[in-house]
Design a protein around this motif. Structure first.
Motif, PDB file in Angstrom:
ATOM      1  N   THR A  58       0.836  -1.208   0.000  1.00  0.00           N
ATOM      2  CA  THR A  58       0.000   0.000   0.000  1.00  0.00           C
ATOM      3  C   THR A  58       0.868   1.254   0.000  1.00  0.00           C
ATOM      4  OG1 THR A  58      -1.674  -1.213   1.261  1.00  0.00           O
ATOM      5  CG2 THR A  58      -1.888   1.168   1.185  1.00  0.00           C
TER       6      THR A  58
ATOM      7  N   ALA B  90      -6.587   3.985  -1.474  1.00  0.00           N
ATOM      8  CA  ALA B  90      -5.305   3.577  -0.887  1.00  0.00           C
ATOM      9  C   ALA B  90      -5.189   4.031   0.563  1.00  0.00           C
ATOM     10  CB  ALA B  90      -4.150   4.143  -1.707  1.00  0.00           C
TER      11      ALA B  90
ATOM     12  N   GLN C 213      -7.447   1.856   2.645  1.00  0.00           N
ATOM     13  CA  GLN C 213      -6.849   0.537   2.834  1.00  0.00           C
ATOM     14  C   GLN C 213      -5.704   0.592   3.845  1.00  0.00           C
ATOM     15  OE1 GLN C 213      -5.317  -1.214  -0.749  1.00  0.00           O
ATOM     16  NE2 GLN C 213      -4.925  -3.201   0.210  1.00  0.00           N
ATOM     17  N   LEU C 214      -4.905   1.645   3.770  1.00  0.00           N
ATOM     18  CA  LEU C 214      -3.812   1.795   4.723  1.00  0.00           C
ATOM     19  C   LEU C 214      -4.340   1.939   6.143  1.00  0.00           C
ATOM     20  CD1 LEU C 214      -0.768   2.126   5.190  1.00  0.00           C
ATOM     21  CD2 LEU C 214      -1.081   4.601   4.878  1.00  0.00           C
TER      22      LEU C 214
END
Length: 645
Positions: free
Chosen positions: A263, A290, A293-294
């Protein structure tokens, strides 16, 4: 200089493994006392001592080897049916395991262990000698010995206690059994308890003396001597800094770290695109995905790392059955300690801090809580009392419970004792309800015992319980019914590394309050506030609660009257903390202040905007408020009573 220089890694491994083994042996000894004929328990205990002896051999700890060897021999005879387990013999065995644990403490300090207490060694030797006498007098046992060929064991005692050293010597040297030096034989029973034909192991193993060494023979004894002026039981060993982690949990941490790395690469690519001028909706959407998701991966990683700190509380529980058994036998009581929820996991940093409170609660239950067998029969109860030590997880808290089926506690008697000891006045005692009366036993110096004994009566134990639980940001609740027993319920946060907090504002400065202490948030209507005993109070659902301004606790000037209140509840009191405003809720990652820690500050945390926020220790702030006399001078309520409000 340490007696184990160059073996530090081996030493730590031994202490960890042998300590767990000995705790397991202690528990199985308690079970064996209830089921003396259980061969599985006898074999397990025998193997435990044998394994400890082997590890001690690598460290060349001769005295520990000797003590384990004698105990191992005794269990060999017990499992072979040559000796019957009696209460007196069990006391001897328990004293031996206590001696082994004391030797562990000396080894942990880098010193060769001192010889076991004379009465312990003498008790084991006597038990071994009396076990062999019937066999030596038996004509049936003598016939096979006479018929054995050369090189076989010369006496039953030698074969049962260990390897056949005579046969081994003959095989290595090429000499016949008859040529073994006469010094290795004993024709009669010696003062040390060795029997006919038994080899003195120190003659065959000069580098590994099972009979121990003199104190003057121990290398480095002068340099490693313990500091003078302190009793041995006050020389606390260093806290354990290692932890056992399931490899599956480490694999999960590794996988999450790899996902975070991917990521990060994606974010780096998107950053380059944005710097190059690509700000279309597709790029921004990819950036949003992103980042989301991180955020998810970091939360999962944080939870996984926290799980590596969690350890089954059974490792702490396993030493308490032995403590309860020894104390009950000393007091002439029949007590069984039932362990429930041993698989419940607790933060590793909390386990050692829980040891003392639980020991005091269990000792209290055995000494004060449960009755003698005669008293229990007279009350229509079973002669054997049961004390439950239970652990379970409830949400983000760990609940520990110590419950007994004993005589219970009388709130009236506790109030009368508090008045007698001048902890509170008779007038104040009449205002306490049953819950507040039971909480009086947590105050320093309080005890219902007329005379202090070796076990209790000094009013220290329950104060230790309260103090240690408060250090862990926990609370304790006491429930009791006369004639039926008492229950002590301890509630603790799941971990000390992450703390849910409520962010409050004093002017523009945020402070963090532990969310576990917060019951509710309410507006402060100054028209409804009343003065009781010189203090401002509010009535919330029929309960009169004192109002304490946060500015007053911190010693800040109060520019305006607070508009909001936080109803907080500790183990001893409920009150309303007056604040200016709120900034929300957060899960704070606690950073300890090791070098400089102001009183009333439990630690610090960092908000998402980078601002550093102090996490307040409310119990310490309230204690300072009372100790410094910053209360309204018109109040006449004693401090002891204040703690129960």
């Amino acid at each position: 200089m340490s007696d184990f220089a160059g073996m530090e890694d081996l030493l730590q491994d031994f202490l960890q493994e042998a300590g767990d083994l000995l705790s397991d042996v202690d528990n199985k000894l308690v079970d064996l006392e209830r089921s003396p004929g259980d061969r599985r328990l006898l074999n397990d205990i025998f193997r435990g001592f044998h394994t400890i002896k082997g590890g001690a051999g690598f460290l060349n700890a001769g005295e520990l080897v000797k003590l384990c060897h004698l105990t191992e021999n005794l269990f060999d005879r017990l499992r072979n049916g040559e000796k019957e387990l009696t209460p007196a013999l069990m006391d001897t065995i328990m004293a031996a395991t206590k001696g082994v644990r004391q030797m562990f403490g000396e080894i942990a300090q880098g010193r060769q262990p001192s010889p076991a207490a004379a009465e312990v060694s003498a008790g084991l030797q006597t038990a071994l000698t009396t076990a062999a006498e019937p066999a030596a007098a038996s004509p049936v046992a003598a016939e096979p010995i006479a018929a054995r060929p050369a090189g076989a064991t010369a006496a039953t005692g030698a074969g049962e206690q260990g390897p056949d050293w005579r046969a081994l010597h003959a095989a290595i040297s090429g000499q016949s059994d008859a040529s073994v030096p006469a010094v290795a034989r004993r024709t009669d029973t010696t003062e040390g308890g060795r029997q006919d034909g038994e080899i003195e192991l120190s003659q065959l193993q000069p580098h590994f003396p099972p009979e121990g060494r003199r104190s003057t023979d121990r290398p480095g004894v002068a340099a490693s001597a313990a500091p003078s002026g302190r009793r041995a039981d006050e020389r606390a060993a260093a806290r354990e800094t290692t932890i056992r982690v399931d490899t599956a949990r480490l694999d999960q941490v590794l996988n999450l770290s790899g996902e975070i790395g991917l990521t990060k690469n994606r974010l780096t690519s998107l950053r380059a695109d944005i710097l190059a001028g690509r700000t279309d909706s597709e790029t921004l959407q990819a950036l949003d995905q992103a980042v989301s998701q991180l955020d998810l991966l970091v939360s999962d990683l944080q939870n996984s790392v926290m799980k590596t700190r969690m350890q089954p509380i059974g490792r702490l529980f396993q030493k308490y059955p032995r403590i309860a058994r020894d104390l009950a036998r000393q007091l002439g009581k029949d007590v069984e300690l039932a362990l429930i929820g041993e698989e419940t996991e607790v933060d590793k940093t909390m386990i050692e801090d829980l040891a003392d409170p639980l020991i005091h609660l269990i000792r209290n239950a055995v000494d004060h809580g449960v009755e003698s067998p005669d008293e229990r029969r007279a009350a229509g109860k079973q002669a054997k009392s049961v004390i439950r030590l239970e652990a379970r997880q409830e949400g983000d808290h760990i609940v520990l419970m110590v419950a007994d089926d004993g005589r219970g506690m009388s709130p009236e008697r506790i109030r009368a004792k508090a008045v007698e000891k001048r902890i509170i006045s008779e007038e104040d005692a009449n205002t306490l309800d049953d819950r507040q009366s039971l909480n009086l036993i947590l105050l320093p110096g309080f005890s219902t015992m007329a005379k202090a004994s070796a076990v209790s009566g000094r009013g220290v134990g329950m104060d230790v319980v309260k103090t240690n639980i408060q250090k862990l940001n926990g609370s304790i609740e006491i429930r009791s019914e006369p004639g039926k027993g008492s229950v002590f319920v301890i509630s603790l946060p799941l971990t000390l590394a992450i703390l849910p907090v409520l962010l409050v504002l004093l002017e523009d400065q945020p402070f963090a309050l532990p969310l576990s202490l917060v019951r509710e948030i309410l507006p402060i209507d100054h028209d409804r506030m009343q003065e009781v005993g010189g203090r401002e109070t509010l009535v919330v659902r029929g309960e009169i609660l004192p109002v304490i301004a946060l500015a007053r606790l911190l010693g800040w000037p109060q520019a305006r009257r607070p508009e909001f209140g936080v109803l907080m509840q500790t183990a001893e009191r409920s009150f309303i903390l007056a604040v200016d405003n709120f900034a929300g809720r957060d899960d704070a990652v606690i950073k300890a202040l090791d070098d400089f820690r102001p009183r009333g500050v439990a630690g610090v945390t960092t908000l998402s905007n980078g601002q550093i926020v102090l996490i307040l220790d409310m119990k310490e702030l309230l204690s300072d408020l009372a100790a410094k006399g910053e209360r309204d001078t018109r109040t006449t309520t004693p401090r002891a009573l204040e703690l129960l409000v």
